[in-house]
Design a protein around this motif. Structure first.
Motif, short mmCIF file in Angstrom:
data_model
loop_
_atom_site.label_atom_id
_atom_site.label_comp_id
_atom_site.label_asym_id
_atom_site.label_seq_id
_atom_site.Cartn_x
_atom_site.Cartn_y
_atom_site.Cartn_z
N MET A 1 38.03 57.58 41.03
CA MET A 1 38.84 57.00 42.07
C MET A 1 38.26 55.66 42.51
O MET A 1 37.06 55.54 42.72
N THR A 2 39.09 54.64 42.61
CA THR A 2 38.64 53.31 43.00
C THR A 2 38.28 53.28 44.48
O THR A 2 39.01 53.79 45.32
N LYS A 3 37.12 52.67 44.78
CA LYS A 3 36.67 52.58 46.17
C LYS A 3 37.53 51.58 46.93
O LYS A 3 37.96 50.56 46.41
N THR A 4 37.76 51.87 48.22
CA THR A 4 38.50 50.95 49.08
C THR A 4 37.67 49.69 49.28
O THR A 4 36.47 49.78 49.60
N PRO A 5 38.28 48.51 49.09
CA PRO A 5 37.52 47.26 49.32
C PRO A 5 37.03 47.18 50.76
O PRO A 5 37.65 47.72 51.67
N LYS A 6 35.90 46.51 50.94
CA LYS A 6 35.37 46.33 52.30
C LYS A 6 36.31 45.43 53.09
O LYS A 6 36.60 45.69 54.26
N ILE A 7 36.78 44.37 52.45
CA ILE A 7 37.78 43.47 53.04
C ILE A 7 38.87 43.24 52.00
O ILE A 7 38.57 43.01 50.83
N SER A 8 40.11 43.30 52.43
CA SER A 8 41.22 43.05 51.52
C SER A 8 42.27 42.19 52.20
O SER A 8 42.74 42.51 53.29
N LEU A 9 42.60 41.07 51.56
CA LEU A 9 43.69 40.21 52.02
C LEU A 9 44.84 40.36 51.04
O LEU A 9 44.65 40.25 49.82
N LYS A 10 46.03 40.64 51.59
CA LYS A 10 47.20 40.86 50.73
C LYS A 10 48.35 39.96 51.18
O LYS A 10 48.89 40.11 52.27
N ASN A 11 48.67 38.99 50.32
CA ASN A 11 49.81 38.09 50.55
C ASN A 11 49.78 37.44 51.94
O ASN A 11 50.78 37.41 52.65
N VAL A 12 48.60 36.95 52.32
CA VAL A 12 48.44 36.34 53.64
C VAL A 12 49.00 34.92 53.64
O VAL A 12 48.66 34.10 52.78
N CYS A 13 49.87 34.65 54.61
CA CYS A 13 50.47 33.32 54.77
C CYS A 13 50.16 32.78 56.16
O CYS A 13 50.17 33.52 57.14
N LYS A 14 49.89 31.47 56.22
CA LYS A 14 49.67 30.83 57.52
C LYS A 14 50.08 29.37 57.42
O LYS A 14 49.64 28.64 56.53
N SER A 15 50.96 28.98 58.35
CA SER A 15 51.41 27.59 58.41
C SER A 15 51.22 27.06 59.82
O SER A 15 51.20 27.81 60.79
N PHE A 16 51.09 25.75 59.90
CA PHE A 16 51.07 25.06 61.19
C PHE A 16 52.21 24.05 61.14
O PHE A 16 52.09 23.00 60.50
N GLY A 17 53.32 24.41 61.79
CA GLY A 17 54.51 23.58 61.67
C GLY A 17 54.99 23.60 60.23
O GLY A 17 55.14 24.66 59.62
N LYS A 18 55.16 22.42 59.64
CA LYS A 18 55.61 22.32 58.26
C LYS A 18 54.47 22.39 57.25
O LYS A 18 54.69 22.47 56.04
N LYS A 19 53.24 22.35 57.75
CA LYS A 19 52.09 22.36 56.84
C LYS A 19 51.71 23.80 56.47
O LYS A 19 51.27 24.58 57.32
N VAL A 20 51.87 24.13 55.21
CA VAL A 20 51.49 25.45 54.70
C VAL A 20 50.01 25.41 54.34
O VAL A 20 49.58 24.60 53.52
N VAL A 21 49.22 26.29 54.95
CA VAL A 21 47.77 26.30 54.71
C VAL A 21 47.38 27.47 53.81
O VAL A 21 46.61 27.30 52.86
N LEU A 22 47.90 28.65 54.08
CA LEU A 22 47.67 29.81 53.21
C LEU A 22 49.01 30.28 52.67
O LEU A 22 49.96 30.45 53.42
N LYS A 23 49.07 30.49 51.36
CA LYS A 23 50.34 30.85 50.72
C LYS A 23 50.15 32.08 49.84
O LYS A 23 49.63 32.00 48.72
N ASN A 24 50.53 33.24 50.38
CA ASN A 24 50.41 34.51 49.65
C ASN A 24 49.00 34.73 49.11
O ASN A 24 48.80 35.13 47.95
N LEU A 25 48.02 34.48 49.96
CA LEU A 25 46.62 34.62 49.56
C LEU A 25 46.25 36.10 49.45
O LEU A 25 46.40 36.86 50.40
N SER A 26 45.75 36.49 48.29
CA SER A 26 45.32 37.87 48.07
C SER A 26 43.93 37.86 47.43
O SER A 26 43.72 37.19 46.41
N ILE A 27 43.01 38.59 48.04
CA ILE A 27 41.66 38.68 47.47
C ILE A 27 40.94 39.88 48.09
O ILE A 27 41.21 40.24 49.24
N ASP A 28 40.04 40.49 47.33
CA ASP A 28 39.25 41.64 47.82
C ASP A 28 37.77 41.30 47.80
O ASP A 28 37.30 40.56 46.93
#
Length: 258
Positions: A1-28
């Motif tokens: 069985m695969t261990k649960t990651p300590k930290i997991s980001l799944k499809n994280v998006c963050k924009s400030f107005g029209k500026k897209v800073v994070l676009k579907n960021l995924s990483i473990d």
């Protein structure tokens, strides 16, 4: 069985107005792993870190610590989660109003309510781990060199024996020799703790010394991730351009043109 990651980001998006800073960021980040996220200025590294810490709220996506969703947590719940973390800030961020030992013991006293005498003993132990003697403990942080301040910051980051440690540009402002000292201390101290670590950096030499894996962030997404010892031979055009510091390649530079 695969261990649960300590930290997991799944499809994280963050924009400030029209500026897209994070676009579907995924990483473990896996338990006991050292992950270094590299990338140029404005690629989203700091915003990613602030989203994990809860200083910023993502527009969408999930951030999980030990499998628990931390986006949208109440202040009390988030504080409870953050107790398992430590952080070394870019410029150490020490309190000039407190002596060195109280800076190191700050989390023990303020967050855990530990007795000052016991906290002071632990502070001295952690200072010793980063090569600083008891003569430093009572000094004002402002009287220390940048390299010594970084070491005090590292002692504070590990004081509570955290399960997760964040490093924000740990070698910024240091000469190559002191940068190497900090890299070695980070590697040795975190291995001793068995902590999972996430470092954001633009320093390739530092990244290769402290990382198990390296991820390259560009325009808010991961364009390559792999073992640290493969970064110079991976053949990824984004990585090759970043490693060589070449102006030509798929990484577009935000340079004002006449």
């Amino acid at each position: 069985m695969t261990k649960t990651p300590k930290i997991s980001l799944k499809n994280v998006c963050k924009s400030f107005g029209k500026k897209v800073v994070l676009k579907n960021l995924s990483i473990d980040i896996h338990e006991g792993e050292s992950l270094v996220v590299i990338g140029g200025s404005g690629t989203g590294k700091s915003v990613m870190l602030k989203c994990i810490l809860g200083l910023l709220e993502p527009d969408s996506g999930e951030i999980l610590i030990d499998g628990q969703q931390v986006v949208g947590l109440s202040v009390a719940e988030r504080e409870k989660t953050l107790r398992k973390t430590g952080m070394l800030f870019q410029y150490a961020a020490l309190f000039d109003s407190l002596p060195v030992w109280e800076n190191v013991a700050f989390g023990l006293i303020q967050a855990q309510g530990m007795d000052r005498k016991k906290a002071k003993k632990i502070a001295y132990e952690k200072l010793a781990l980063v090569g600083l003697g008891p003569d430093i403990a009572s000094q004002n942080p402002a009287s220390l060199s940048i390299g010594m301040q970084k070491r005090v910051g590292l002692a504070r980051a590990i004081a509570t024996n955290p399960e997760i440690i964040f490093f924000d540009e740990p070698t910024t402002g240091l000469d190559p020799i002191m940068g190497d000292v900090i890299d070695n201390l980070i590697r040795d101290c975190t291995r001793e703790l068995g902590a999972s670590t996430l470092t954001i950096s633009h320093d390739m030499e530092s990244a290769q010394k402290i990382a198990d894996r390296i991820a390259l962030l560009y325009k808010g997404n991961v364009v390559w991730v792999g073992p640290a010892n493969e970064i110079e031979t991976c053949g990824n055009p984004y990585v090759e351009q970043f490693v060589k510091g070449d102006i030509n390649g798929p990484i577009e530079l935000d340079i004002l043109k006449p």
